[in-house]
Design a protein around this motif. Sequence first.
Motif, PDB file in Angstrom:
ATOM      1  N   VAL A   1      -2.421  84.015 -36.095  1.00  0.00           N
ATOM      2  CA  VAL A   1      -2.215  85.135 -37.010  1.00  0.00           C
ATOM      3  C   VAL A   1      -3.542  85.578 -37.609  1.00  0.00           C
ATOM      4  O   VAL A   1      -3.849  86.771 -37.692  1.00  0.00           O
TER       5      VAL A   1
ATOM      6  N   ASN B   1       4.476  88.906 -46.868  1.00  0.00           N
ATOM      7  CA  ASN B   1       5.745  88.384 -46.391  1.00  0.00           C
ATOM      8  C   ASN B   1       5.577  87.030 -45.724  1.00  0.00           C
ATOM      9  O   ASN B   1       6.363  86.110 -45.928  1.00  0.00           O
ATOM     10  N   LEU B   2       4.524  86.931 -44.910  1.00  0.00           N
ATOM     11  CA  LEU B   2       4.316  85.670 -44.195  1.00  0.00           C
ATOM     12  C   LEU B   2       4.032  84.518 -45.149  1.00  0.00           C
ATOM     13  O   LEU B   2       4.587  83.436 -44.985  1.00  0.00           O
TER      14      LEU B   2
ATOM     15  N   VAL C   1       2.661  92.732 -44.684  1.00  0.00           N
ATOM     16  CA  VAL C   1       3.067  91.727 -43.702  1.00  0.00           C
ATOM     17  C   VAL C   1       2.523  90.358 -44.089  1.00  0.00           C
ATOM     18  O   VAL C   1       3.228  89.348 -44.045  1.00  0.00           O
TER      19      VAL C   1
ATOM     20  N   LEU D   1       8.521  84.094 -36.252  1.00  0.00           N
ATOM     21  CA  LEU D   1       7.392  84.604 -37.030  1.00  0.00           C
ATOM     22  C   LEU D   1       7.520  86.100 -37.308  1.00  0.00           C
ATOM     23  O   LEU D   1       7.260  86.570 -38.409  1.00  0.00           O
TER      24      LEU D   1
ATOM     25  N   GLN E   1       9.977  86.918 -39.971  1.00  0.00           N
ATOM     26  CA  GLN E   1       9.442  86.540 -41.278  1.00  0.00           C
ATOM     27  C   GLN E   1       8.430  87.563 -41.750  1.00  0.00           C
ATOM     28  O   GLN E   1       8.349  87.882 -42.928  1.00  0.00           O
ATOM     29  N   ALA E   2       7.639  88.070 -40.795  1.00  0.00           N
ATOM     30  CA  ALA E   2       6.600  89.023 -41.171  1.00  0.00           C
ATOM     31  C   ALA E   2       7.225  90.298 -41.730  1.00  0.00           C
ATOM     32  O   ALA E   2       6.694  90.912 -42.643  1.00  0.00           O
ATOM     33  N   LEU E   3       8.376  90.681 -41.177  1.00  0.00           N
ATOM     34  CA  LEU E   3       9.002  91.905 -41.643  1.00  0.00           C
ATOM     35  C   LEU E   3      10.005  91.636 -42.758  1.00  0.00           C
ATOM     36  O   LEU E   3      10.419  92.553 -43.459  1.00  0.00           O
ATOM     37  N   ARG E   4      10.398  90.382 -42.890  1.00  0.00           N
ATOM     38  CA  ARG E   4      11.281  89.958 -43.961  1.00  0.00           C
ATOM     39  C   ARG E   4      12.552  90.790 -44.002  1.00  0.00           C
ATOM     40  O   ARG E   4      12.957  91.320 -45.030  1.00  0.00           O
TER      41      ARG E   4
ATOM     42  N   ARG F   1       4.910  84.058 -48.156  1.00  0.00           N
ATOM     43  CA  ARG F   1       5.983  83.581 -49.026  1.00  0.00           C
ATOM     44  C   ARG F   1       7.241  83.185 -48.262  1.00  0.00           C
ATOM     45  O   ARG F   1       8.260  82.883 -48.850  1.00  0.00           O
ATOM     46  N   SER F   2       7.161  83.156 -46.958  1.00  0.00           N
ATOM     47  CA  SER F   2       8.299  82.632 -46.209  1.00  0.00           C
ATOM     48  C   SER F   2       7.961  81.234 -45.703  1.00  0.00           C
ATOM     49  O   SER F   2       6.950  80.674 -46.093  1.00  0.00           O
TER      50      SER F   2
ATOM     51  N   GLU G   1      16.017  82.877 -46.320  1.00  0.00           N
ATOM     52  CA  GLU G   1      15.288  82.567 -47.551  1.00  0.00           C
ATOM     53  C   GLU G   1      16.261  82.398 -48.703  1.00  0.00           C
ATOM     54  O   GLU G   1      16.181  81.441 -49.472  1.00  0.00           O
TER      55      GLU G   1
END
Lengths: 276, 354, 333
Positions: free
Chosen positions: B235, B198-199, B195, A133, A136-139, B201-202, A147
């Motif tokens: 979250v 980002n969440l 953030v 997670l 993903q949050a920081l990508r 779209r992942s 991705e």
Amino acid sequence: MQGAAGTRAGAPPLDEGARRVGEVILAVEGVSLSFGGVKALTNVSFDVREHEVRAIIGPNGAGKSSMLNVINGVYHPQEGKIRYLGREFRDMDSHEVAQSGIARTFQSLALFKGMTVLDNIMAGRNLKMRTNLLLQALRIGPALREELEHREAVERIIDFLEIQAYRKVPVGRLPYGLQKRVDLARALAMEPRMLLLDEPMAGMNMEEKQDMCRFILDVNDQFGTTIVLIEHDMGVVMDISDRVVVLDYGKKIGDGTPDEVRANKAVIDAYLGVSH
Amino acid sequence: MLYRENGQFKSTYASDQQMLPILQDRVFMMALLAFAFFVVPIVTSEYVFLSLLIPFLILTLAAIGLNILVGYCGQISIGHAAFMAVGAYAAYNLVLRVPQLNFLVVLVLSGLIAAAAGALFGIPSLRIKGLYLAVATLAAQFFMDWLFARVKWFTNYAHSGSVQTAPIELFGWTIESPAEKYLFLLAVLVLFTLVAKNLVRSHIGREWMAMRDMDVAAEVIGIRPVYAKLTAFAVSAFYCGVAGALWGFVYLGSWEPLAFNLNLSLNLLFMIIIGGMGSLLGSYLGAAFIVALPIILDQIPNWLGVPISTATSSHLASMIFGALIVFFLIVEPLGLARLWAIGKEKLRLWPFPH
Amino acid sequence: MRRHWPVLALGTALLIGLALPLATGAAPVGFYVEVLLGGLMTGVLYSLVALGFALIFKASGVFNFAQGAMVLFAALAVARIAEHVPLWAAILLGMVIMTALAWVIERLVLRPLVNQEGVALLMATLGVTYFLDGFGQTVWGSDIYKIELGIAKEPVMILPDVFQGGILVNKEDFVAAMVAALLVGGLVLFFQKTATGRALRAVADDHQAAQSIGIPLNRIWVIVWAVAGFVALVAGVIWGSQLGVQFSLAQVALKALPVVILGGFTSIAGAIVGGLIIGVGEKMAEVFLGPVLVKAFDLAGGGIENWFAYVLALLFLLVRPEGLFGEKHIDRV
């Protein structure tokens, strides 16, 4: 044997190894399923061999969709069991079944209406995406790479099914035939070993059916995926399937090659509505 | 004419998947951020900061949190202010008992504690959904109301049950004036929005949306419902926890347990309904609407020259509120964000009608 | 038997909790019975409000969050009108107003939203709650008003010989219980014996099937909401005469939510039984469990009542989501 899909016997297989029908990978043994007082399936048994195209046919209400749901883990049968790749199960959850390599499409499309075509298919890649997670949050790093990697895989499927123009369209806006293709694409994105198709050609016109047949056969040829499909169009069934199971009122009344089944009196009676 | 994508071809997946693929959008966003960071602090009055901008920024953060759960993952919650309370009291106790902690660390820790509470109270969602889940979330709300009012440890044995906080100190900078508070909150909000974007779209975002749209199909493609739902709750509670800590420390300064009551929960819900569920922009628009509405309603009688007592105007506010909720649900269930999107589409065609 | 063990475990735990104060002798029997009766009376009032919920849900599938606001609105109307006309006339007028309200809600809120899912309707009733709240207080005022039912307010001592010290019972509570029983009886008769009642049950079962045999859906919904409004009126008058008519009535009505969860959303019997269980459970918890918790955790006062009902409902949701009398859902794919 000409028909909706064109002849199969004459054309050379694209991938010799993938087309060869192999060992039994799925065995349904004595499965019985009921809802309250209604018996959907009664003591049904059959098997499916690797790389083959197995059709399940029968009149409406015969229990075909319920059979797929049982294989898939959506319904849990009261009796009997499913044997898949050596594992026996009766009440596996559907996401566990998915993890072991079985994908399916639905008769009444189960697309994610709030997402675009691309997102729907990317959702199918979910099993293979493992970054946590926080990443993903920081990508960054692994999350971003993942991705893009999976986007590539999805794009290959989009090319295969010829839906490039509709990538960013919300699926709810697409015509029915295209939605069915997206449903198939999403199942393919899982790179399944076995694909369960529930009436993939329902509601399609002749051209769309030809396209869909072509896709199904290509999947079977190129990727070696075992196909189990429910279909009403007899022409399609006779053309593309290796073996057929016939259900009626939840019971199995026929099992064999298309020719054998076509000549089976019980099957003919069932379709003509002869009461028994 | 101005808002066209002509010539903006994408040759890599990375560029296609960026947050703002259209150049004009990027320019607009840069300009907006520049305006927000550099122009607003100079020209805005203290009153506007304190009554509009500061609550707007914090409530947007909470609305984003709730939107993640309700709008993206499709799980209803009508008691979410409870998690804001958890965050606020966690922050208060951390600052009180571990004073050497940097406030940013306190914020993150408060968020994590709230996230744990969120995951815990999210467990019912594994077995129930819809209206039943809504009532279960009420249990969280009322239990938290009671917990922070009765268990005296949380309020440091204060007689009245309310707590006081001192202005935040961050790397030597004391955040005291309204403009300073505004800048701090804006920075936090922008970061958290990134953030969140980002969440969603992942792949976790797609898992959430799949659970919302059709959970049976989601399971069939291999999504684990437990993981998806609990992460959504966690979250979402994290965001609300941080928002709660900020609400207490930056906006209120001192508060009693009922500061995070059912009314606040319902307000958050209305924000995302009116703003647009499943849309980050919607969280912004909804929060702006809800924050601005009472103030506008207060001012209208003055403009019209008709004096109304404050009690009546608050009743009128309730009425208009309720009516607007129903109106939005009937006319535009996708909220203001949808209206914005329609506007953008018209702009793309402008000056042509279609 | 295996599948039912969570429900049985919960039920057993509750029964043990109920019996503990008696068993440990922490309270004299008379006092215990008093608390029990008090809980039952409160439960009856919860049931009244929950009835309204269950009715509307049963017939239209809508979860009417605004039921509490309707109770308050009805009570306010009656209280204010009764200042000018005799009580019975006020109640009749109140009934007219509630029916009109029902019609307006059906027309403006329900009909346009009929195609959306349950959550949207829930939010809409939330909106109606806010609207009614503001509207009620604008029209009728926001002070505390009284409703005089003409019943003596002093408690009566009964059975002084059987239980030491006797038991204090409130006459008004008694009347409330009687009225509630009459109301429930009347409703049951209505549903079972009249043609309209049958139509309502048909609609509750399957909207489309009911329409296909010619039942006018919209009119039925107005009737249902009007009946719910009537129930709200009765509840409002009874509550109002006890507590005084004030805003907190709406908050109290929220308690009815756990009641319908316990009883099952679509069950009238469930609303009654659930209300009684919640009423008793709450009172018992507050009076007997509260002091224990306060001592053990050094709490600042009780207030268990505020959340006990909801936590109980939550536990029920986890072991038996359809409630005691509700119907199980089967999701077909």
